[in-house]
Scaffold this motif. Structure first.
Motif, mmCIF file in Angstrom:
data_model
loop_
_atom_site.group_PDB
_atom_site.id
_atom_site.type_symbol
_atom_site.label_atom_id
_atom_site.label_comp_id
_atom_site.label_asym_id
_atom_site.label_seq_id
_atom_site.Cartn_x
_atom_site.Cartn_y
_atom_site.Cartn_z
ATOM 1 N N GLY A 88 0.781 -1.230 0.000
ATOM 2 C CA GLY A 88 0.000 0.000 0.000
ATOM 3 C C GLY A 88 0.810 1.275 0.000
ATOM 4 O O GLY A 88 0.266 2.356 0.185
ATOM 5 N N HIS A 89 2.127 1.175 -0.231
ATOM 6 C CA HIS A 89 2.990 2.353 -0.270
ATOM 7 C C HIS A 89 3.777 2.396 -1.575
ATOM 8 O O HIS A 89 4.072 1.358 -2.160
ATOM 9 C CB HIS A 89 3.984 2.337 0.895
ATOM 10 C CG HIS A 89 3.352 2.609 2.207
ATOM 11 N ND1 HIS A 89 2.740 1.623 2.955
ATOM 12 C CD2 HIS A 89 3.216 3.749 2.905
ATOM 13 C CE1 HIS A 89 2.260 2.145 4.058
ATOM 14 N NE2 HIS A 89 2.540 3.440 4.061
ATOM 15 N N VAL A 90 4.107 3.605 -2.004
ATOM 16 C CA VAL A 90 4.900 3.806 -3.213
ATOM 17 C C VAL A 90 6.037 4.781 -2.918
ATOM 18 O O VAL A 90 5.960 5.582 -1.984
ATOM 19 C CB VAL A 90 4.046 4.355 -4.390
ATOM 20 C CG1 VAL A 90 2.985 3.358 -4.802
ATOM 21 C CG2 VAL A 90 3.428 5.701 -4.056
ATOM 22 N N ALA A 91 7.071 4.694 -3.723
ATOM 23 C CA ALA A 91 8.131 5.695 -3.743
ATOM 24 C C ALA A 91 7.855 6.571 -4.954
ATOM 25 O O ALA A 91 7.591 6.067 -6.047
ATOM 26 C CB ALA A 91 9.497 5.037 -3.863
ATOM 27 N N VAL A 92 7.886 7.877 -4.766
ATOM 28 C CA VAL A 92 7.593 8.814 -5.850
ATOM 29 C C VAL A 92 8.897 9.460 -6.290
ATOM 30 O O VAL A 92 9.693 9.915 -5.466
ATOM 31 C CB VAL A 92 6.566 9.880 -5.392
ATOM 32 C CG1 VAL A 92 6.278 10.867 -6.509
ATOM 33 C CG2 VAL A 92 5.278 9.207 -4.920
ATOM 34 N N ALA A 143 5.551 6.803 -9.847
ATOM 35 C CA ALA A 143 5.656 6.026 -8.607
ATOM 36 C C ALA A 143 6.049 4.590 -8.901
ATOM 37 O O ALA A 143 5.742 4.050 -9.962
ATOM 38 C CB ALA A 143 4.316 6.042 -7.876
ATOM 39 N N ARG A 144 6.723 4.008 -7.949
ATOM 40 C CA ARG A 144 7.071 2.583 -7.979
ATOM 41 C C ARG A 144 6.572 1.977 -6.669
ATOM 42 O O ARG A 144 6.811 2.535 -5.590
ATOM 43 C CB ARG A 144 8.574 2.379 -8.054
ATOM 44 C CG ARG A 144 9.213 2.975 -9.278
ATOM 45 C CD ARG A 144 9.400 1.908 -10.305
ATOM 46 N NE ARG A 144 10.210 2.448 -11.381
ATOM 47 C CZ ARG A 144 9.935 2.273 -12.646
ATOM 48 N NH1 ARG A 144 8.887 1.581 -13.001
ATOM 49 N NH2 ARG A 144 10.698 2.769 -13.571
ATOM 50 N N PRO A 145 5.887 0.829 -6.745
ATOM 51 C CA PRO A 145 5.423 0.181 -5.511
ATOM 52 C C PRO A 145 6.609 -0.242 -4.644
ATOM 53 O O PRO A 145 7.631 -0.684 -5.155
ATOM 54 C CB PRO A 145 4.666 -1.051 -6.001
ATOM 55 C CG PRO A 145 4.481 -0.881 -7.470
ATOM 56 C CD PRO A 145 5.506 0.102 -7.946
ATOM 57 N N THR A 155 1.304 6.818 0.456
ATOM 58 C CA THR A 155 0.433 5.652 0.428
ATOM 59 C C THR A 155 -0.236 5.615 -0.943
ATOM 60 O O THR A 155 -0.260 6.625 -1.657
ATOM 61 C CB THR A 155 -0.654 5.715 1.513
ATOM 62 O OG1 THR A 155 -1.521 6.818 1.225
ATOM 63 C CG2 THR A 155 -0.052 5.843 2.904
ATOM 64 N N ASP A 156 -0.791 4.480 -1.307
ATOM 65 C CA ASP A 156 -1.540 4.396 -2.570
ATOM 66 C C ASP A 156 -2.655 5.426 -2.591
ATOM 67 O O ASP A 156 -2.934 6.037 -3.624
ATOM 68 C CB ASP A 156 -2.130 2.995 -2.753
ATOM 69 C CG ASP A 156 -1.076 1.943 -3.038
ATOM 70 O OD1 ASP A 156 0.029 2.297 -3.500
ATOM 71 O OD2 ASP A 156 -1.355 0.750 -2.799
ATOM 72 N N GLU A 161 -2.882 8.411 -5.679
ATOM 73 C CA GLU A 161 -3.922 8.473 -6.709
ATOM 74 C C GLU A 161 -4.379 9.904 -6.998
ATOM 75 O O GLU A 161 -4.308 10.344 -8.151
ATOM 76 C CB GLU A 161 -5.103 7.586 -6.349
ATOM 77 C CG GLU A 161 -6.144 7.555 -7.446
ATOM 78 C CD GLU A 161 -7.296 6.618 -7.143
ATOM 79 O OE1 GLU A 161 -8.204 6.556 -7.982
ATOM 80 O OE2 GLU A 161 -7.306 5.954 -6.096
ATOM 81 N N PRO A 162 -4.818 10.697 -6.016
ATOM 82 C CA PRO A 162 -5.222 12.072 -6.347
ATOM 83 C C PRO A 162 -4.046 12.946 -6.782
ATOM 84 O O PRO A 162 -4.204 13.844 -7.616
ATOM 85 C CB PRO A 162 -5.866 12.598 -5.064
ATOM 86 C CG PRO A 162 -5.429 11.690 -3.986
ATOM 87 C CD PRO A 162 -5.085 10.376 -4.624
ATOM 88 N N PHE A 163 -2.862 12.683 -6.244
ATOM 89 C CA PHE A 163 -1.665 13.421 -6.645
ATOM 90 C C PHE A 163 -1.401 13.195 -8.131
ATOM 91 O O PHE A 163 -1.152 14.137 -8.890
ATOM 92 C CB PHE A 163 -0.483 12.938 -5.789
ATOM 93 C CG PHE A 163 0.783 13.724 -5.962
ATOM 94 C CD1 PHE A 163 1.023 14.851 -5.206
ATOM 95 C CD2 PHE A 163 1.753 13.313 -6.866
ATOM 96 C CE1 PHE A 163 2.202 15.567 -5.341
ATOM 97 C CE2 PHE A 163 2.934 14.017 -7.021
ATOM 98 C CZ PHE A 163 3.156 15.148 -6.257
#
Length: 88
Positions: free
Chosen positions: A9-13, A27-29, A66-67, A71-73
């Protein structure tokens, strides 16, 4: 080997530059978290070469999200990139 903590449920941006010169984000999970020497969480992901990497060690790392934050970003980024029609 340090203890691995689930990063579901987290990503690196990361940042990048689009053809028009604007900053874009991708993003990458995350696979897992570990605790760094400074006591802070460090996110691990699979890079474009198929290797595990520490996200914060990459020069164009922006932040962890977080995921639900991503999404809105991401959608906001798309709406800003859309060509705007002139008002009649």
């Amino acid at each position: 080997m340090p203890d691995l903590i689930s990063a579901a449920g987290h990503v690196a941006v990361f940042t990048g530059i689009a053809e028009d010169g604007t900053t874009r984000f991708h993003a990458r999970p995350l696979l897992a978290w570990t605790v760094g020497d400074d006591g802070r969480l460090v996110g691990h992901y699979i890079n474009a070469n198929g290797q595990t990497a520490v996200a914060s060690g990459v020069p164009n790392f922006y932040r962890y999200m977080t995921d639900n934050e991503w999404e809105p970003f991401f959608l906001r980024q798309l709406s800003l990139a859309s060509p705007r029609k002139a008002a009649p």
